[in-house]
Design an enzyme around this catalytic site. Structure first.
Site, PDB file in Angstrom:
ATOM      1  N   ASN A   1       0.869  -1.179   0.000  1.00 46.85           N
ATOM      2  CA  ASN A   1       0.000   0.000   0.000  1.00 46.85           C
ATOM      3  C   ASN A   1       0.908   1.231   0.000  1.00 46.85           C
ATOM      4  O   ASN A   1       1.523   1.537   1.014  1.00 46.85           O
ATOM      5  CB  ASN A   1      -0.887  -0.044   1.252  1.00 46.85           C
ATOM      6  CG  ASN A   1      -1.713   1.218   1.429  1.00 46.85           C
ATOM      7  OD1 ASN A   1      -1.783   2.064   0.533  1.00 46.85           O
ATOM      8  ND2 ASN A   1      -2.346   1.344   2.593  1.00 46.85           N
TER       9      ASN A   1
ATOM     10  N   LYS B   1       0.006   4.247  -0.231  1.00 48.31           N
ATOM     11  CA  LYS B   1      -0.653   5.413   0.383  1.00 48.31           C
ATOM     12  C   LYS B   1      -0.447   6.652  -0.510  1.00 48.31           C
ATOM     13  O   LYS B   1      -0.394   6.503  -1.731  1.00 48.31           O
ATOM     14  CB  LYS B   1      -0.149   5.624   1.810  1.00 48.31           C
ATOM     15  CG  LYS B   1      -0.235   4.331   2.629  1.00 48.31           C
ATOM     16  CD  LYS B   1      -0.013   4.515   4.095  1.00 48.31           C
ATOM     17  CE  LYS B   1      -0.129   3.167   4.793  1.00 48.31           C
ATOM     18  NZ  LYS B   1      -0.092   3.265   6.242  1.00 48.31           N
TER      19      LYS B   1
ATOM     20  N   HIS C   1      -9.461   1.028   5.210  1.00 42.53           N
ATOM     21  CA  HIS C   1      -8.170   1.251   5.865  1.00 42.53           C
ATOM     22  C   HIS C   1      -8.374   2.214   7.045  1.00 42.53           C
ATOM     23  O   HIS C   1      -9.213   3.116   6.976  1.00 42.53           O
ATOM     24  CB  HIS C   1      -7.155   1.826   4.875  1.00 42.53           C
ATOM     25  CG  HIS C   1      -5.760   1.831   5.419  1.00 42.53           C
ATOM     26  ND1 HIS C   1      -5.325   2.800   6.287  1.00 42.53           N
ATOM     27  CD2 HIS C   1      -4.742   0.963   5.257  1.00 42.53           C
ATOM     28  CE1 HIS C   1      -4.074   2.528   6.635  1.00 42.53           C
ATOM     29  NE2 HIS C   1      -3.696   1.418   6.020  1.00 42.53           N
TER      30      HIS C   1
ATOM     31  N   GLU D   1      -6.782   4.659   7.972  1.00 43.49           N
ATOM     32  CA  GLU D   1      -6.615   6.077   7.618  1.00 43.49           C
ATOM     33  C   GLU D   1      -7.879   6.635   6.958  1.00 43.49           C
ATOM     34  O   GLU D   1      -8.143   7.835   7.035  1.00 43.49           O
ATOM     35  CB  GLU D   1      -5.367   6.245   6.735  1.00 43.49           C
ATOM     36  CG  GLU D   1      -4.097   6.110   7.583  1.00 43.49           C
ATOM     37  CD  GLU D   1      -2.900   5.503   6.891  1.00 43.49           C
ATOM     38  OE1 GLU D   1      -2.825   5.523   5.655  1.00 43.49           O
ATOM     39  OE2 GLU D   1      -2.015   4.974   7.614  1.00 43.49           O
TER      40      GLU D   1
ATOM     41  N   GLU E   1      -5.296  -5.062  10.812  1.00 44.73           N
ATOM     42  CA  GLU E   1      -4.271  -4.027  10.978  1.00 44.73           C
ATOM     43  C   GLU E   1      -4.529  -3.246  12.271  1.00 44.73           C
ATOM     44  O   GLU E   1      -5.329  -2.302  12.276  1.00 44.73           O
ATOM     45  CB  GLU E   1      -4.317  -3.045   9.805  1.00 44.73           C
ATOM     46  CG  GLU E   1      -4.002  -3.668   8.462  1.00 44.73           C
ATOM     47  CD  GLU E   1      -3.439  -2.638   7.498  1.00 44.73           C
ATOM     48  OE1 GLU E   1      -2.312  -2.828   7.041  1.00 44.73           O
ATOM     49  OE2 GLU E   1      -4.109  -1.631   7.230  1.00 44.73           O
TER      50      GLU E   1
ATOM     51  N   GLY F   1       2.681   2.064  10.745  1.00 45.42           N
ATOM     52  CA  GLY F   1       3.675   3.127  10.616  1.00 45.42           C
ATOM     53  C   GLY F   1       4.452   3.416  11.888  1.00 45.42           C
ATOM     54  O   GLY F   1       5.192   4.391  11.957  1.00 45.42           O
TER      55      GLY F   1
ATOM     56  N   SER G   1       3.488  -2.287  10.225  1.00 43.14           N
ATOM     57  CA  SER G   1       4.933  -2.345  10.458  1.00 43.14           C
ATOM     58  C   SER G   1       5.581  -3.672  10.057  1.00 43.14           C
ATOM     59  O   SER G   1       6.559  -4.096  10.678  1.00 43.14           O
ATOM     60  CB  SER G   1       5.266  -2.002  11.914  1.00 43.14           C
ATOM     61  OG  SER G   1       4.921  -0.660  12.186  1.00 43.14           O
TER      62      SER G   1
HETATM   63  P1  PGA Z   1       2.962   0.195   7.553  1.00 47.58           P
HETATM   64  O1  PGA Z   1       1.460   0.420   6.975  1.00 47.58           O
HETATM   65  O2  PGA Z   1       3.460  -1.104   6.974  1.00 47.58           O
HETATM   66  O3  PGA Z   1       3.728   1.374   7.084  1.00 47.58           O
HETATM   67  O4  PGA Z   1       2.830   0.101   9.039  1.00 47.58           O
HETATM   68  C1  PGA Z   1       0.591  -0.663   6.837  1.00 47.58           C
HETATM   69  C2  PGA Z   1      -0.732  -0.198   6.318  1.00 47.58           C
HETATM   70  O5  PGA Z   1      -1.190   0.884   6.702  1.00 47.58           O
HETATM   71  O6  PGA Z   1      -1.366  -0.910   5.518  1.00 47.58           O
END
Ligand code: PGA
Length: 250
Positions: free
Chosen positions: A5, A7, A95, A97, A165, A171, A210
């Site tokens: 992803n 983003k 997601h 976000e 997640e 992140g 992560s």
């Molecule tokens: P990350 O993001 O691997 O940077 O923690 C994962 C995600 O949001 O799908």
């Protein structure tokens, strides 16, 4: 499945990473069964068409969100048929976000899931608890509610994957313990066995938050984990490929 992803990251120049990824996966060409797993990249919408051209089927391309309608007066939005037309075969929905920064409710996400299926896209539906929800011990209920409220009737292993997640792991460089990942994946598996039931048995459950080259092997080879959704570590082909290569197919 290992899905990346991107983003809101990536300009035209970054498509070179996809050429590099394709070259790394190229060693399996002619013998697709030997590739450790299915591979998907979800770049920003501006790059989907070019990414699909570059991938040439070596890996799949997906969107990061879609609207619940197929077309109409929705300035700035993208529909499932548009993603499909640009070369996507998957879309990430729900997601954290989107749930938190755009206040998307599970009911709204369910409408998007339906729209994605109608548009011929496979969905990666994300669910996950916040740190305060985990600290108060409500993570299983939170994930159950998000799962059931975000999934319309008709879900099956052909049209949907689930990504667990935990919001606090995204992140942050922090991941849950292997035992906590397994416990939640088994919880989600038991929820899918109740609803949709038989059709849910084969729905893949990915872990996200992560995942990186150092922890991929430990996380991806847990029996309850069917793949990963990778953010930061998907931006560079070398790192993303290291995550893919950590999958032990057996
Ligand atoms: P990350 O993001 O691997 O940077 O923690 C994962 C995600 O949001 O799908």
């Amino acid at each position: 499945m290992v899905a990346g992803n991107w983003k809101m990251n990536g300009l035209g120049a970054d498509l070179a990473e996809l050429d590099a990824l394709k070259a790394l996966l190229g060693q399996f060409s002619g013998n697709p069964g030997a590739q450790p797993c299915d591979v998907l990249i979800c770049p920003p919408a501006t790059l989907i068409a070019r990414a699909a051209q570059r991938a040439q089927g070596a890996f799949a391309i997906g969107g990061q969100d879609c609207h619940a309608n197929a077309s109409g007066a929705f300035t700035g939005d993208i529909s499932a048929p548009m993603l499909k037309d640009a070369g996507a075969s998957y879309v990430i929905l729900g997601h954290s976000e989107r749930r938190h920064l755009h206040q998307e409710s599970s009911a709204e996400i369910a409408r998007k899931v339906h729209a994605a299926w109608r548009g011929g896209l496979r969905v990666i539906l994300c669910i996950g608890e916040t740190m305060s929800e985990r600290q108060s011990g409500t993570q299983e209920r939170v994930c159950r509610d998000q799962l059931y409220e975000s999934l319309p009737e008709g879900v099956n292993a052909e049209n949907t994957l689930i990504a667990y997640e935990p919001v606090w792991a995204i992140g942050s460089g922090v991941t849950p313990s292997a035992a906590d990942i397994v416990a939640m994946h088994e919880h989600i598996r038991s929820l899918l066995a109740k609803r949709p039931g038989e059709a849910g048995r084969e729905i893949p459950i990915l872990y996200g938050g992560s995942v990186n080259p150092s922890n991929a092997s430990q996380i991806l080879n847990l029996a309850a984990v069917n793949g990963a959704l990778v953010g930061g570590a998907s931006l560079k082909a070398k790192d993303f490929y290291a995550v893919i290569a950590a999958v032990n197919r057996t």
